[in-house]
Design a protein around this motif. Structure first.
Motif, PDB file in Angstrom:
ATOM      1  N   ALA A   1      -5.789   5.518  -4.395  1.00 33.26           N
ATOM      2  CA  ALA A   1      -5.962   4.173  -3.855  1.00 33.26           C
ATOM      3  C   ALA A   1      -5.213   3.234  -4.939  1.00 33.26           C
ATOM      4  CB  ALA A   1      -7.441   3.749  -3.592  1.00 33.26           C
ATOM      5  N   GLU A   2      -5.705   3.148  -6.167  1.00 37.11           N
ATOM      6  CA  GLU A   2      -5.125   2.347  -7.296  1.00 37.11           C
ATOM      7  C   GLU A   2      -3.480   2.730  -7.397  1.00 37.11           C
ATOM      8  OE1 GLU A   2      -9.029   2.689  -9.927  1.00 37.11           O
ATOM      9  OE2 GLU A   2      -7.099   3.482 -10.746  1.00 37.11           O
TER      10      GLU A   2
ATOM     11  N   ARG B   1     -14.299   6.427   1.734  1.00 36.56           N
ATOM     12  CA  ARG B   1     -13.902   5.708   0.637  1.00 36.56           C
ATOM     13  C   ARG B   1     -12.481   5.460   0.582  1.00 36.56           C
ATOM     14  NH1 ARG B   1     -17.282   5.185  -4.106  1.00 36.56           N
ATOM     15  NH2 ARG B   1     -15.942   4.612  -5.954  1.00 36.56           N
ATOM     16  N   TYR B   2     -11.547   6.185   0.732  1.00 34.32           N
ATOM     17  CA  TYR B   2     -10.309   5.628   0.462  1.00 34.32           C
ATOM     18  C   TYR B   2      -9.834   4.637   1.462  1.00 34.32           C
ATOM     19  CZ  TYR B   2      -5.087   5.882   0.451  1.00 34.32           C
ATOM     20  OH  TYR B   2      -3.603   5.177   0.193  1.00 34.32           O
TER      21      TYR B   2
ATOM     22  N   GLU C   1     -15.110  10.868  -6.108  1.00 32.92           N
ATOM     23  CA  GLU C   1     -14.868   9.231  -5.957  1.00 32.92           C
ATOM     24  C   GLU C   1     -13.692   8.910  -6.728  1.00 32.92           C
ATOM     25  OE1 GLU C   1     -19.667   8.009  -4.767  1.00 32.92           O
ATOM     26  OE2 GLU C   1     -18.693   7.710  -6.719  1.00 32.92           O
TER      27      GLU C   1
ATOM     28  N   GLN D   1     -12.027   2.293   2.406  1.00 30.18           N
ATOM     29  CA  GLN D   1     -12.655   1.078   1.809  1.00 30.18           C
ATOM     30  C   GLN D   1     -11.800   0.478   0.725  1.00 30.18           C
ATOM     31  OE1 GLN D   1     -16.674   2.251   0.942  1.00 30.18           O
ATOM     32  NE2 GLN D   1     -17.198   2.647   3.156  1.00 30.18           N
ATOM     33  N   ARG D   2     -11.289   1.562  -0.091  1.00 26.70           N
ATOM     34  CA  ARG D   2     -10.808   1.358  -1.416  1.00 26.70           C
ATOM     35  C   ARG D   2      -9.269   0.660  -1.014  1.00 26.70           C
ATOM     36  NH1 ARG D   2     -15.050   1.552  -3.003  1.00 26.70           N
ATOM     37  NH2 ARG D   2     -15.819   2.157  -5.247  1.00 26.70           N
ATOM     38  N   SER D   3      -8.454   1.371  -0.034  1.00 26.82           N
ATOM     39  CA  SER D   3      -6.982   0.923   0.202  1.00 26.82           C
ATOM     40  C   SER D   3      -6.781  -0.067   1.174  1.00 26.82           C
ATOM     41  CB  SER D   3      -6.410   2.330   0.248  1.00 26.82           C
ATOM     42  OG  SER D   3      -6.775   2.591   1.770  1.00 26.82           O
TER      43      SER D   3
ATOM     44  N   SER E   1      -1.718   1.296  -4.535  1.00 31.85           N
ATOM     45  CA  SER E   1      -1.698  -0.210  -4.361  1.00 31.85           C
ATOM     46  C   SER E   1      -0.644  -0.873  -5.288  1.00 31.85           C
ATOM     47  CB  SER E   1      -2.999  -0.821  -4.946  1.00 31.85           C
ATOM     48  OG  SER E   1      -3.211  -0.665  -6.275  1.00 31.85           O
TER      49      SER E   1
ATOM     50  N   ASP F   1     -10.533   6.869  -5.898  1.00 35.87           N
ATOM     51  CA  ASP F   1     -10.002   5.690  -6.465  1.00 35.87           C
ATOM     52  C   ASP F   1      -8.810   5.682  -7.051  1.00 35.87           C
ATOM     53  OD1 ASP F   1     -12.441   5.051  -5.345  1.00 35.87           O
ATOM     54  OD2 ASP F   1     -13.654   4.922  -7.473  1.00 35.87           O
TER      55      ASP F   1
END
Length: 469
Positions: free
Chosen positions: A262-263, A404-405, A255, A407-409, A266, A259
């Protein structure tokens, strides 16, 4: 980039950027098919593991008691982050031990290290220039980063890429990066490029080491170099540290890997001053052109690779819509990140920024997923000790990481099969170039013999990914 994508087993007990190693060892993998989700079935590629000869532990090569009032013998032009000052570490020593086995940028709780040779620290009349002259560096830092204390330089012997050294003065600790000795291509080993992206990311959500200074005065150590912070951590290679060996932490490792990606993706590259640093459009197209040329160039000296031709045609025909560009790390995977020295698992640094650019962020995700193992994957010698790392329960599945990617991105993962196949295809082409060198007699590395079967196996795996959709 390392000579193959495989690196030696290194436990990096400090946060360092871009340190990599390569070595030799490989066997053939049995192709397997693994379900990523109800509607996504992708295949984890075989990983050709390398390991270099292990030498004796590295030693401190230069120590002095130093007063910052000492006259600096040289001054250089310096480009630095807004706050050019000492980043103080906690004094924890590196754990540097002989290596065992690993995977791409792979490793164990060990580092391939050696005592610095005479050529590394002092130049003779007829010998090579030193990679780092500790006395000269000490004088330079006295002016650039004033401070007192015993001065020490250690070499991190790992890889065929930019050279990495640990620098200490009193309580202050840094990591120094410089190019290797020439010859090398003019655009290769550009430490200024590494520094530029790290400097741009300082103060953002990206988990990148903070740069301290850049020096382009080659009179100091014979090449441009930069310093960055040094922070304790652990790079997962062939085992988990005891503090992360639980179901909860194994899940969090994956995870956190997602995360952190994705950060990074962003971050608005224009807002941090990287507009014009890379070409934001046409990234995938350029990748296909470049690696197709690499394939053609390698196979002229080796053998036909029909599976690679099939994959190339499929990639051309299924090129996805262009993603919004982002900062791309370029070699994003489990052993190029560092986790903190305590539970719960926390990714504290993304390492190895040599290939960073502006491009399609899903290329990072596809590359990372292509190396991610699952407990049900068939163990094989190509993955070496990595089979044991992922042999326990609790790990996130590839499908979990994809979701997860997304959702996060907020980015669609509909085309992730393309990016994973692209990653495997590129890996095989890279290694075929090494096999060409072997056939032409330019290397006697025994690892390259194993590529006769290893490269076709990788191509077959890329086809499995394509057909799994």
């Amino acid at each position: 980039m390392t000579r193959s994508l495989v690196s030696t087993n290194v436990v990096k007990r400090h946060r360092i950027a871009g340190a990599s190693a390569s070595g030799t060892h490989s066997t053939k993998a049995t192709p397997t098919t693994t379900h990523w989700s109800t509607c996504r079935t992708l295949v984890c590629p075989p990983v050709l593991t390398q390991m270099s000869p292990v030498s004796e532990p590295m030693t401190i090569v230069h120590k002095t008691g130093f007063n910052s009032a000492t006259q600096c013998g040289r001054r250089s032009r310096m480009i630095s982050s807004p706050s050019v000052r000492s980043r103080r570490g906690n004094g924890t020593a590196s754990m540097l031990r002989p290596a065992t086995a690993g995977w791409p940028h792979a490793g164990s709780d060990a580092s391939i290290t050696r005592e610095m040779s005479e050529a590394d620290v002092s130049a003779g009349d007829d010998g090579p220039l030193p990679l780092v002259d500790p006395a000269s560096l000490e004088r330079y830092l006295a002016n650039a980063l004033p401070g007192d204390g015993e001065f020490a330089v250690e070499r991190h012997q790992a890889g065929h890429s930019n050279e990495t050294f640990f620098v200490r003065r009193g309580d202050a600790e840094w990591v120094l990066r410089r190019p290797p000795r020439p010859p090398y291509l003019p655009t290769a080993h550009d430490v200024k490029r590494e520094y530029t992206v790290l400097d741009a990311l300082a103060g953002t959500v990206a988990r990148a080491p903070r740069p301290v200074l850049f020096c382009d005065d080659q009179s100091v150590i014979g090449a441009p170099f930069y310093l960055m912070e040094k922070v304790d951590g652990f790079v997962i290679r062939d085992r988990l540290p005891a503090w992360l060996d639980s179901d909860d932490d194994r899940r969090r490792i994956g995870e956190e890997l997602i995360d952190a990606a994705a950060e990074l993706h962003s971050v608005d590259y224009k807002e941090v001053g990287l507009d014009g640093w890379g070409r934001p459009t046409g990234y995938v197209e350029r990748q296909l052109v470049r690696w197709r040329k690499q394939l053609d160039g390698a196979t002229k000296h080796t053998r036909p690779l029909p599976d690679y031709e099939k994959v190339a045609s499929w990639l051309e025909e299924h090129r996805p819509p262009e993603q919004a560009p982002a900062i791309v790390q370029g070699d994003y995977k489990l052993d190029n990140v560092m986790y903190g020295p305590a539970s719960p698992a926390r990714l504290v640094a993304i390492l190895d920024w040599e290939m960073a650019t502006i491009g399609d962020p899903l290329a990072d995700v596809g590359w990372m997923l292509s190396f991610w193992r699952e407990p049900d994957d068939t163990p094989d010698a190509l993955h070496g000790a990595l089979n044991d790392v992922f042999g326990s329960n609790g790990w996130s599945s590839r499908a979990d990481l994809i979701d997860r990617y997304e959702q996060r991105s907020g980015r669609s993962m509909t085309d992730i099969r393309f990016y994973t196949a692209l990653a495997i295809w590129k890996l095989g082409i890279l290694l075929e170039g090494s096999y060409a060198r072997h056939l032409m007699g330019t290397t006697d590395d025994p690892f390259f013999v194993l590529l006769k079967e290893g490269v076709p196996a990788i191509g077959a795996r890329a086809l499995e990914v394509i057909r799994s959709g």
